[in-house]
Design a protein around this motif. Structure first.
Motif, PDB file in Angstrom:
ATOM      1  N   SER A  52       0.826  -1.202   0.000  1.00 49.66           N
ATOM      2  CA  SER A  52       0.000   0.000   0.000  1.00 49.66           C
ATOM      3  C   SER A  52       0.865   1.258   0.000  1.00 49.66           C
ATOM      4  N   PRO A  53       0.387   2.337  -0.632  1.00 47.35           N
ATOM      5  CA  PRO A  53       1.141   3.593  -0.629  1.00 47.35           C
ATOM      6  C   PRO A  53       1.356   4.137   0.786  1.00 47.35           C
ATOM      7  N   GLY A  54       0.367   3.973   1.665  1.00 42.82           N
ATOM      8  CA  GLY A  54       0.504   4.475   3.031  1.00 42.82           C
ATOM      9  C   GLY A  54       1.602   3.774   3.797  1.00 42.82           C
ATOM     10  N   LEU A  55       1.669   2.456   3.671  1.00 37.39           N
ATOM     11  CA  LEU A  55       2.699   1.698   4.368  1.00 37.39           C
ATOM     12  C   LEU A  55       4.071   1.968   3.750  1.00 37.39           C
ATOM     13  N   LYS A  56       4.135   2.106   2.434  1.00 33.57           N
ATOM     14  CA  LYS A  56       5.400   2.432   1.772  1.00 33.57           C
ATOM     15  C   LYS A  56       5.921   3.770   2.271  1.00 33.57           C
ATOM     16  N   LYS A  57       5.036   4.751   2.454  1.00 37.04           N
ATOM     17  CA  LYS A  57       5.461   6.059   2.951  1.00 37.04           C
ATOM     18  C   LYS A  57       6.034   5.947   4.360  1.00 37.04           C
ATOM     19  N   ILE A  58       5.411   5.131   5.205  1.00 33.48           N
ATOM     20  CA  ILE A  58       5.919   4.939   6.565  1.00 33.48           C
ATOM     21  C   ILE A  58       7.330   4.362   6.510  1.00 33.48           C
ATOM     22  N   PHE A  59       7.540   3.324   5.694  1.00 35.32           N
ATOM     23  CA  PHE A  59       8.861   2.719   5.569  1.00 35.32           C
ATOM     24  C   PHE A  59       9.872   3.717   5.002  1.00 35.32           C
ATOM     25  N   ASP A  60       9.464   4.480   3.997  1.00 32.67           N
ATOM     26  CA  ASP A  60      10.364   5.468   3.405  1.00 32.67           C
ATOM     27  C   ASP A  60      10.736   6.550   4.412  1.00 32.67           C
ATOM     28  N   ASP A  61       9.754   7.013   5.189  1.00 35.40           N
ATOM     29  CA  ASP A  61      10.036   8.027   6.214  1.00 35.40           C
ATOM     30  C   ASP A  61      11.018   7.499   7.252  1.00 35.40           C
ATOM     31  N   MET A  62      10.848   6.252   7.659  1.00 36.23           N
ATOM     32  CA  MET A  62      11.763   5.671   8.647  1.00 36.23           C
ATOM     33  C   MET A  62      13.145   5.467   8.059  1.00 36.23           C
TER      34      MET A  62
END
Length: 72
Positions: A52-62
């Protein structure tokens, strides 16, 4: 069946299980201190899975976080 008496919104223990609102999620029963808390919990958007785009963003932010360092 597993039972959770910790309201996930307030993180406080629900003591009046006879009158407390709850939801069933598979074999998990989750109790809430109020109907408003139950509704708030049900309104939390799901991330939609691993791709999902939302989960990908969380991983990218971390990955870009100074605390965790880069994982890329």
């Amino acid at each position: 069946m597993r039972v959770c008496t910790l309201d996930p919104i307030t993180l406080e223990d629900v003591t009046d299980l006879e009158n407390a609102p709850f939801i069933m999620d598979g074999d998990l029963k989750i109790y809430f201190q109020s109907e408003a808390n139950k509704c708030e919990y049900l309104d939390i958007p799901m991330h939609g899975g691993e791709n999902s785009p939302g989960l990908k963003k969380i991983f990218d932010d971390m990955a870009d976080c100074a605390i965790t360092g880069s994982i890329n």
